[in-house]
Each structure stands twice: as C-alpha cells, then as structure tokens.
Design an enzyme around this catalytic site. Sequence first.
Site, PDB file in Angstrom:
ATOM      1  N   HIS A 263      36.362  46.575  45.167  1.00  0.00           N
ATOM      2  CA  HIS A 263      36.652  47.532  46.238  1.00  0.00           C
ATOM      3  C   HIS A 263      38.006  47.210  46.857  1.00  0.00           C
ATOM      4  O   HIS A 263      38.358  46.037  46.985  1.00  0.00           O
ATOM      5  CB  HIS A 263      35.562  47.458  47.323  1.00  0.00           C
ATOM      6  CG  HIS A 263      35.511  48.661  48.191  1.00  0.00           C
ATOM      7  ND1 HIS A 263      36.327  48.805  49.279  1.00  0.00           N
ATOM      8  CD2 HIS A 263      34.758  49.789  48.119  1.00  0.00           C
ATOM      9  CE1 HIS A 263      36.074  49.969  49.847  1.00  0.00           C
ATOM     10  NE2 HIS A 263      35.134  50.590  49.168  1.00  0.00           N
ATOM     11  N   ASP A 319      28.370  52.065  44.797  1.00  0.00           N
ATOM     12  CA  ASP A 319      27.989  52.828  43.617  1.00  0.00           C
ATOM     13  C   ASP A 319      27.097  52.049  42.659  1.00  0.00           C
ATOM     14  O   ASP A 319      26.446  52.644  41.798  1.00  0.00           O
ATOM     15  CB  ASP A 319      29.247  53.297  42.864  1.00  0.00           C
ATOM     16  CG  ASP A 319      29.936  54.437  43.591  1.00  0.00           C
ATOM     17  OD1 ASP A 319      29.236  55.205  44.262  1.00  0.00           O
ATOM     18  OD2 ASP A 319      31.169  54.556  43.491  1.00  0.00           O
TER      19      ASP A 319
HETATM   20  N1  ACO Z   1      35.654  44.594  36.784  1.00  0.00           N
HETATM   21  C1  ACO Z   1      36.537  43.670  36.325  1.00  0.00           C
HETATM   22  N2  ACO Z   1      37.718  43.396  36.922  1.00  0.00           N
HETATM   23  C2  ACO Z   1      38.031  44.095  38.021  1.00  0.00           C
HETATM   24  C3  ACO Z   1      37.176  45.083  38.554  1.00  0.00           C
HETATM   25  C4  ACO Z   1      35.955  45.320  37.893  1.00  0.00           C
HETATM   26  N3  ACO Z   1      35.104  46.247  38.327  1.00  0.00           N
HETATM   27  N4  ACO Z   1      37.746  45.611  39.648  1.00  0.00           N
HETATM   28  C5  ACO Z   1      38.919  45.001  39.800  1.00  0.00           C
HETATM   29  N5  ACO Z   1      39.100  44.069  38.822  1.00  0.00           N
HETATM   30  C6  ACO Z   1      40.222  43.151  38.693  1.00  0.00           C
HETATM   31  C7  ACO Z   1      41.463  43.869  38.172  1.00  0.00           C
HETATM   32  O1  ACO Z   1      41.534  43.843  36.772  1.00  0.00           O
HETATM   33  C8  ACO Z   1      42.575  43.079  38.828  1.00  0.00           C
HETATM   34  O2  ACO Z   1      42.755  41.873  38.115  1.00  0.00           O
HETATM   35  P1  ACO Z   1      44.254  41.244  37.983  1.00  0.00           P
HETATM   36  O3  ACO Z   1      44.637  40.870  39.378  1.00  0.00           O
HETATM   37  O4  ACO Z   1      44.079  40.096  37.058  1.00  0.00           O
HETATM   38  O5  ACO Z   1      45.119  42.338  37.423  1.00  0.00           O
HETATM   39  C9  ACO Z   1      41.988  42.714  40.191  1.00  0.00           C
HETATM   40  O6  ACO Z   1      40.563  42.704  40.008  1.00  0.00           O
HETATM   41  C10 ACO Z   1      42.337  43.695  41.301  1.00  0.00           C
HETATM   42  O7  ACO Z   1      42.019  44.994  40.833  1.00  0.00           O
HETATM   43  P2  ACO Z   1      42.795  46.293  41.282  1.00  0.00           P
HETATM   44  O8  ACO Z   1      42.443  47.396  40.353  1.00  0.00           O
HETATM   45  O9  ACO Z   1      44.255  45.984  41.474  1.00  0.00           O
HETATM   46  O10 ACO Z   1      42.166  46.511  42.724  1.00  0.00           O
HETATM   47  P3  ACO Z   1      42.108  47.871  43.514  1.00  0.00           P
HETATM   48  O11 ACO Z   1      41.902  47.533  44.921  1.00  0.00           O
HETATM   49  O12 ACO Z   1      43.280  48.741  43.187  1.00  0.00           O
HETATM   50  O13 ACO Z   1      40.836  48.581  42.841  1.00  0.00           O
HETATM   51  C11 ACO Z   1      38.754  49.482  42.413  1.00  0.00           C
HETATM   52  C12 ACO Z   1      39.629  48.785  43.449  1.00  0.00           C
HETATM   53  C13 ACO Z   1      39.487  50.721  41.855  1.00  0.00           C
HETATM   54  C14 ACO Z   1      37.483  49.959  43.098  1.00  0.00           C
HETATM   55  C15 ACO Z   1      38.428  48.502  41.269  1.00  0.00           C
HETATM   56  O14 ACO Z   1      37.752  47.372  41.771  1.00  0.00           O
HETATM   57  C16 ACO Z   1      37.620  49.155  40.151  1.00  0.00           C
HETATM   58  O15 ACO Z   1      38.197  49.783  39.269  1.00  0.00           O
HETATM   59  N6  ACO Z   1      36.250  49.043  40.200  1.00  0.00           N
HETATM   60  C17 ACO Z   1      35.409  49.719  39.263  1.00  0.00           C
HETATM   61  C18 ACO Z   1      35.257  51.185  39.675  1.00  0.00           C
HETATM   62  C19 ACO Z   1      34.430  51.335  40.928  1.00  0.00           C
HETATM   63  O16 ACO Z   1      33.372  50.737  41.072  1.00  0.00           O
HETATM   64  N7  ACO Z   1      34.869  52.207  41.842  1.00  0.00           N
HETATM   65  C20 ACO Z   1      34.122  52.557  43.055  1.00  0.00           C
HETATM   66  C21 ACO Z   1      34.739  51.941  44.278  1.00  0.00           C
HETATM   67  S1  ACO Z   1      33.735  52.224  45.724  1.00  0.00           S
HETATM   68  C22 ACO Z   1      33.976  53.851  46.065  1.00  0.00           C
HETATM   69  O17 ACO Z   1      35.027  54.386  45.902  1.00  0.00           O
HETATM   70  C23 ACO Z   1      32.868  54.611  46.554  1.00  0.00           C
END
Ligand code: ACO
Length: 383
Positions: A263, A319
């Site tokens: 998140h 979610d």
């Molecule tokens: N699984 C594995 N690795 C992850 C995940 C995940 N679900 N989420 C983030 N990471 C990692 C990324 O690869 C990144 O690693 P790095 O630093 O080595 O490159 C790091 O964690 C940070 O991730 P970002 O994508 O830069 O973080 P951001 O804040 O932009 O993304 C997000 C948040 C989009 C929710 C992300 O965690 C994700 O894609 N999660 C899966 C989709 C999801 O569950 N979305 C719902 C969010 S809640 C809502 O909107 C209701």
Amino acid sequence: MSDVTIHKGLDNVIIDESRLSLVNGTEGKLVYAGYKIEDLAAHALYEEVVYLLWNNRLPNQTELEALRAEIAANAAVPQPVIDALKSMPKDADPMAIMRTAVSMLAHYDPDSETNTPEANRRKAVRLNGQAVTLAAAWPRIRKGLEPVAPRADYNLAENFIYMLRDVAPPEQTAVDAVNAYMVLLTEHGMNASTFATRVTVSTGSDMHSAIVSGISTLKGPAHGGANTEAMKMFLEIGDPANTEKWFVDNIKSGKRRIMGIGHRVYKALDPRAAVLRDRAEALAKGSGNEKWFRIADDLATLARADQYFIERTLYPNVDYFSAIVLYTLDLDVDMFTPLFAMSRMAGWTAHIMEQASNNRLMRPDVLYTGAVDQPYVPLAERG
Ligand code: ACO
C-alpha cells in the site's frame, strides 16, 4: 531547472484539508469523521456511516431510518438504463459496465447538471442506492435473468443480497458480511479514485461525471481491481498444499507481485485487512469450506516471514481478505471491484460535496523535457 522537485505519483502531496477520514499509515489506523473503523465495522449500518460522512456526526434512530428510507426509495435504476445493459456484451468487464451505466444515469437524473449543495445531496442519495442496484443487476442480466427491483423497506446490504439472489428475506449472514464490507470500504482519504472525483468536480463539472472518473480509476489492478486479481491468484494456487511452491516459483523468483499486498500509505497492517481476515475466517468456517481462506492466510504468513516483504513493509491491504469474504458469499470474481465501487460511493460523493463547498481548480504542473525551438518544416519537405 535543478531546483524543481518532482512529486512522482504525488507521494506526500497534501492537496487540501478534509474532515472525512484519517488514514495513519505508520500506525495502521483508520478513522471516519472521528470514529474508529473497527467500531464502525462491528456495529454500524452502512447508511449510518453514510450519514456520518455527509453530516459529520452519527444519526439518531429517527435520522438513520429517514436516510435508509430515502436511499431505498431512490435506488431504482431507470428502465432505459436496464434496457441498455441488456444490450451490452455479456463478457464485458463489469467495471466498464458500471462506468457506462453511471454515465447513463445522468441522462435520467433531473439534477444532473445542477451543482448546488441541495442538488448534490439529492444526487448523492440516488447514486448510493442506484450503485447497489446496478451491482446486483449486472450479474443477473449477463446470465439472462431479469434484474430485481430494490425494496423500499430494506437497507442497502439487504437490498443487495435480495436483488442478487431474488430471495426474500435475504440471508442474514450474507447481509451482515456485505454490510461490514461496505462499511470498511466506504471511505479512505485521498486515494487515487477519490482524487480523480475531486479533480473532475474541481473544474465545475457534475457529480455523475466525477463518479465516472472515480469508477474508471478504481478499476485498475493497482487500486480496486486488486480484489479480483487476489482471488484469481488464490484460485490459481488451488490447494493449500501448493501455496509454498507457488510463493517460491512466482514471488520469490521476482516474477510477480502478490495482489492484495502492499500500500502506498500503510507501512503497517491495514486495519481493514485485520477485520476482514477475521470475517473471512468466520465465514469460511461457517460455509464448511476453509480451503480459500487457508490459502490466503498461509500465503500472507509466508510473506510476513519473508525478508523482502519485511524490508519493504508490505502487508495485506483491504483487497486481500475481502476477496475471500466475497468469494465465500458466492459472488462472481469479476464482480468484486463493482462491490468496492458501490461501497465507496458514499466516500466519493462526500468528497465531491466537500470539494464543491470550498473549491479550487486542480491544476498541477509537469516538468517539460522535450525539445524547444524546432524549425517547422513544411509537410511536403519532410523526408
Ligand atoms: N508483491 C511483491 N512486491 C511488492 C508488492 C507486492 N504486492 N507491492 C510492492 N512491492 C515491492 C515493489 O516491487 C517495490 O520493490 P523495489 O523497491 O525493490 O522496487 C517496493 O515493494 C515498493 O513498491 P512500489 O510499487 O514502488 O510501491 P507503491 O507505493 O507505488 O505501490 C501498490 C503500492 C501499487 C499498492 C503495490 O504495493 C502493489 O502493486 N500491490 C499489489 C496490488 C494491490 O494490492 N493494490 C491494491 C492497493 S489497496 C487499494 O487501492 C484499495
């Protein structure tokens, strides 16, 4: 231009003040207008939370009943919209259907182009009810079944289960689960879809247009679309015995993300995920099929113990376990995100009214990195 700070993804950009909700990502705390989400999820009717957001205080019994009745009485979807839905491709994405349907609702709303506080409140009442009716109608329409009209004596959670299954009275366990789900999903600070609604209305545009922006933004898998994607992932794992191997092959290998984990704001457990985990467990036990809960919980446990997830403070978000709650209620997997949308309607409409009451056009900037002063070569002379 080296002194320019680019806020990519708008991280930590505060766009305004709001009295609607507090999201404390470090402590994993969520408060709607003063009230802890855990208390509201345990005790409140969804309409009670709607009243809270729209009026900044909880209703008394008479006020709550008046709002419940007003929403239920306005929840019907005009027949031309139902007819249009019947003509749409049965395999269309349900969020795209909802986006189209809400856009169509504007054509039959007498207040659609009037943006006074009174008209906005009337539209908010209608949209909150109609969103529930649409979310119950589409899974029936695409299976060739007639949609069921909402009942004036039901609350929204009751009406949803009633309209979906065409059984009265609706089953109480399902109603309670849907009500709690709706309360937990009602509102959440300046998330992407809420921001989209506020951007739209900041131009002086109307509530239906803003909600279409919100639905369009919620649809993405990084936002509301993650509940459907999470369930698809659990289904792909298929059996608790496969969870660890799936984790190693798909996640440890860096090939994929665990949908429903991570998140932008929460760097602690999302408090909604904690409530939904307990709900999912209870529902799974009650249904006699704990398989899907087991897979989800085991996968979350593997992630929680993994250095990669620990270092990046990645926890289940709203979610993740909501996918199990909704699946146990026998909902179509691709309908999970429309359920999120119908629940978020109160938050979106509250933000739209808040934005409209103290508006300033949203107009950020971008750092131009392209060429300047290119000589214009007439078309005929270009190679
Ligand atoms: N699984 C594995 N690795 C992850 C995940 C995940 N679900 N989420 C983030 N990471 C990692 C990324 O690869 C990144 O690693 P790095 O630093 O080595 O490159 C790091 O964690 C940070 O991730 P970002 O994508 O830069 O973080 P951001 O804040 O932009 O993304 C997000 C948040 C989009 C929710 C992300 O965690 C994700 O894609 N999660 C899966 C989709 C999801 O569950 N979305 C719902 C969010 S809640 C809502 O909107 C209701």
